[in-house]
Design a protein around this motif. Sequence first.
Motif, PDB file in Angstrom:
ATOM      1  N   GLY A  35      -4.807 -15.310 -19.431  1.00 53.98           N
ATOM      2  CA  GLY A  35      -3.523 -15.243 -20.181  1.00 53.98           C
ATOM      3  C   GLY A  35      -2.663 -14.084 -19.773  1.00 53.98           C
ATOM      4  O   GLY A  35      -1.430 -14.155 -19.800  1.00 53.98           O
ATOM      5  N   VAL A  36      -3.180 -12.957 -19.333  1.00 57.50           N
ATOM      6  CA  VAL A  36      -2.397 -11.784 -18.964  1.00 57.50           C
ATOM      7  C   VAL A  36      -1.551 -12.060 -17.746  1.00 57.50           C
ATOM      8  O   VAL A  36      -0.449 -11.522 -17.580  1.00 57.50           O
ATOM      9  N   GLY A  37      -1.986 -12.963 -16.877  1.00 56.02           N
ATOM     10  CA  GLY A  37      -1.207 -13.300 -15.707  1.00 56.02           C
ATOM     11  C   GLY A  37       0.057 -14.048 -16.069  1.00 56.02           C
ATOM     12  O   GLY A  37       1.135 -13.797 -15.503  1.00 56.02           O
ATOM     13  N   GLU A  38      -0.044 -14.938 -17.003  1.00 52.78           N
ATOM     14  CA  GLU A  38       1.147 -15.667 -17.442  1.00 52.78           C
ATOM     15  C   GLU A  38       2.157 -14.720 -18.046  1.00 52.78           C
ATOM     16  O   GLU A  38       3.374 -14.877 -17.854  1.00 52.78           O
ATOM     17  N   ASP A  39       1.685 -13.711 -18.786  1.00 53.86           N
ATOM     18  CA  ASP A  39       2.616 -12.745 -19.391  1.00 53.86           C
ATOM     19  C   ASP A  39       3.313 -11.948 -18.322  1.00 53.86           C
ATOM     20  O   ASP A  39       4.539 -11.648 -18.447  1.00 53.86           O
ATOM     21  N   ARG A  40       2.591 -11.625 -17.238  1.00 52.86           N
ATOM     22  CA  ARG A  40       3.229 -10.871 -16.183  1.00 52.86           C
ATOM     23  C   ARG A  40       4.316 -11.716 -15.514  1.00 52.86           C
ATOM     24  O   ARG A  40       5.393 -11.233 -15.183  1.00 52.86           O
ATOM     25  N   GLU A  41       4.028 -13.025 -15.309  1.00 48.16           N
ATOM     26  CA  GLU A  41       5.025 -13.910 -14.733  1.00 48.16           C
ATOM     27  C   GLU A  41       6.252 -14.032 -15.661  1.00 48.16           C
ATOM     28  O   GLU A  41       7.394 -14.070 -15.186  1.00 48.16           O
ATOM     29  N   ARG A  42       5.973 -14.083 -16.947  1.00 48.55           N
ATOM     30  CA  ARG A  42       7.099 -14.216 -17.919  1.00 48.55           C
ATOM     31  C   ARG A  42       7.974 -12.973 -17.886  1.00 48.55           C
ATOM     32  O   ARG A  42       9.214 -13.065 -17.988  1.00 48.55           O
ATOM     33  N   VAL A  43       7.358 -11.802 -17.709  1.00 44.38           N
ATOM     34  CA  VAL A  43       8.140 -10.561 -17.608  1.00 44.38           C
ATOM     35  C   VAL A  43       9.051 -10.604 -16.407  1.00 44.38           C
ATOM     36  O   VAL A  43      10.234 -10.249 -16.461  1.00 44.38           O
TER      37      VAL A  43
END
Length: 897
Positions: free
Chosen positions: A473-481
């Motif tokens: 899940g942390v990877g998706e948040d980085r992409e969203r940023v």
Amino acid sequence: MIFDRIRLTNFKPYGDADLRLTDGVTVIHGLNGSGKSSLLEACFFALYGSKALSGTLDDVITNGEEESEVELWFTHDGASYRVERRLRDYGDRVDHQCTLEATDGSDVSRDGARAVREFVTELLRMDAEAFVNCAYVRQGEVNKLINASPRERQDTIDDLLQLGKLEEYRERAGNARLGVEDVLENRRGRLDQLDDQIAEKEEKDLHDRLNGLESDLSAVADEIDRYETQREQAKETREAAAETLSTHAAKREELESVAAEIDEIEAAIRTAERERDAHRDAVREARERIEEIEAAIDDRLDDAGLDAASDEAVAARREELDDRESEVREELDDERVSAEAFRNQATNLAGKADDRADRAAEVESAAEGLADEAEAAADEADDRESSIQELGEEAERLRERFAAADADVGRDGVADEREALRERRGEVRERIAELSAELKNARERVAEAEELLAAGKCPECGQPVEDSPHASGVGEDRERVTELEAELEDAREREDDLDDRIGVLNGLASAADRLDDIDETVETLEDRLEEKRAEAERKREAAGEKRERAAELREEAEETREIAAQKREEAEEAAARVEDLEDALAAVEAAREAVDAVDERLSAIADAEDEIERRREKRESLNEVNDERRDRLGDKRERRDEIADALDETAIDEARGKKERAEEYLEKVDGELDRLADRRTELENAIGGVNGEIRELENRRAERDELAETVAALEDLHGETSELEAMYGDLRAELRQRNVAELERTLNETFELVYGNDAYSHIELDGEYVLTVYQKDGEALDPEQLSGGERALFNLSLRCAIYRLLSEGIEGAAPTPPLILDEPTVFLDSGHVSRLVRLVEEMRGFGVRQILIVSHDDELVGAADELVTVEKEPRSNRSTVRREDAAELDIATLTDD
């Protein structure tokens, strides 16, 4: 009672006023000092005369006038009346005439101020003071009843309700009882005194004393008779001797009198002779005066214009002079009028010439001013034309800005395009704010996840990483940023682009606004340019007309001066004729003085001739009188000789001796008779005294019997008067209690109407007419504790309640006067005035037929059925009245007063 009509002549400020009044509410309206209250005072004065005035009778007569008249027509209890009062000021006194008569065909009439006042008092069952306390709330007296002491309030209300009569009757009965007590005590004391006197008289044996005194009186009377007989004989002797002596004395006196008369006659003859000589000298002097006067008349004949001196010639000459004087005076008056007229005409014409010359100068000056104004208007038109040209050049430059600007928009669409771009910029800024918030949250989640990962825990559930199903899940948040950062950058670029475009449009919008202003200014300047050019032309034409008018006025002034000079010459000619006529009038006056002098001297001659005739007649009269005196003188001398021969001295001496002896005897017998008379008087007095005591004894016995009956009757009367006094007192107390209950009822009904929604609940009235106001929380207040407006309204409520009580009566309705309120709103604010209006309307609902109010308050005016407007003419200082229908009035027009 209804006031139907009031007519005034020279009453206070009214020269002549006639006002008809009707049922309902009438408001008398006008400025302060215009005479509103004087109308009500006139009605009050018509009813009660001088008792209704605070001053004297001459105070009501209009200043500068000698007579005043007041007439009042009124209806009471179904009958109609007219009362008239006339006043005439004679300087040292005022004559007051008054009549009252029925106008409905009945034979009721009264003549005289007192008779009319007594009739009105009986008709209304109230005098002037009761009228004021009941129906007439005068200006400034609204708080009269509440400020009165309980005793004064009790007496006032008792008198209005006729209870004063019962107190008067009780006092009369009490006075009668006290009088009976005084008389009874006096009669009882007299009865005891009579018993003592009768016993004392009975102990004196009055009848035996009377018999002894009567015997002594008989003996004295016999002795008096004997002495009186001898005295009468002595008197006859004395009188005969006195008659002889008297005859001798009379002849002696007559002789002396005749001798005196002879001396008087001789003296009178000598005095008359001297008077005759004086009259003769006076006649000679009068003739000399006549000669001197005739010489003086001859000297004045020529001056008088007379040929001869006679009464006929003088009268004819006077008539001739009077005719000449009348002719000269008539001609002189005409010439004086003509001279004055010519002088006035010359002066007026000269003044008109000067006026026209001045007007010519003024018109020329005005023409110059108009010429200057025309040039100024032309200059201003040139300035505005230059301004229009400059504004046109500026507008052309602004239009070039639109052509040069890289904007696909015209002048009219700039504002709309700018507004649309501002809305889009607002949307972009909102999106930037959303993206910034979302980016911040995403970055915080990434940072927190990285911290957990570094600690070996799942960023979503906090479980160890090796056991978490969400480690990716942390990877998706980085992409969203990353996505949010790119989208935010793009939004900010769009915002900068929109700011640049809006900046360009702001400049164009300012240019468009300036073009609009220029167009509007140019249009205004063009309109004013034409106005100024037209104004310059009008003023040039007006200046020319005024120059022509100035020339005409100068010509008129010169012509007027020539006519004025001609009138001066005519005035001088008339003045010369006046001088000639005045000289002629002086000549007539001189001739008249000479004629008067001749007439006076003729009168003096006539007076002197009359004096001569009178003195001749007196001389002849004195001659005749002296002849008569000489005849009387001879007769008196003969009588003197006869009396001297008749006197006999021997008979006189004998008569004198008899008279002296008789007088000696009478002196002795008179002394004895006096002694006997004193004794007889003493006995008669004693007998009279005894008889008086006997009569007194009988009278006192009769008086005692009568007095005993009187005492018994007085005892019965004393009991009756005591009962009557108690009855009047009990009746007054009972009626007062009933009146208190009724008055408390009507007062609370009125109070509920006025204060029903306020903090007050009710009023209590005790038997002594003490008033207490209760608040709704039960606290008792004295009426004096109320505010000024509340206290005034409370008093009006109390007066209206008393009026209702009198109108409704205790045992039935009774006719009452109109309810009169003079300036009742003086102490009231607007809220209290509204309550007063409700009170007035409620009084009408209780059956009060006529309510008269003096006020300038708009609410009261609005509540009126009829409005009476009072106005005072400033120059004559006289008031007038007019009656209007209140329903048709515009209240706004009244407030301007």
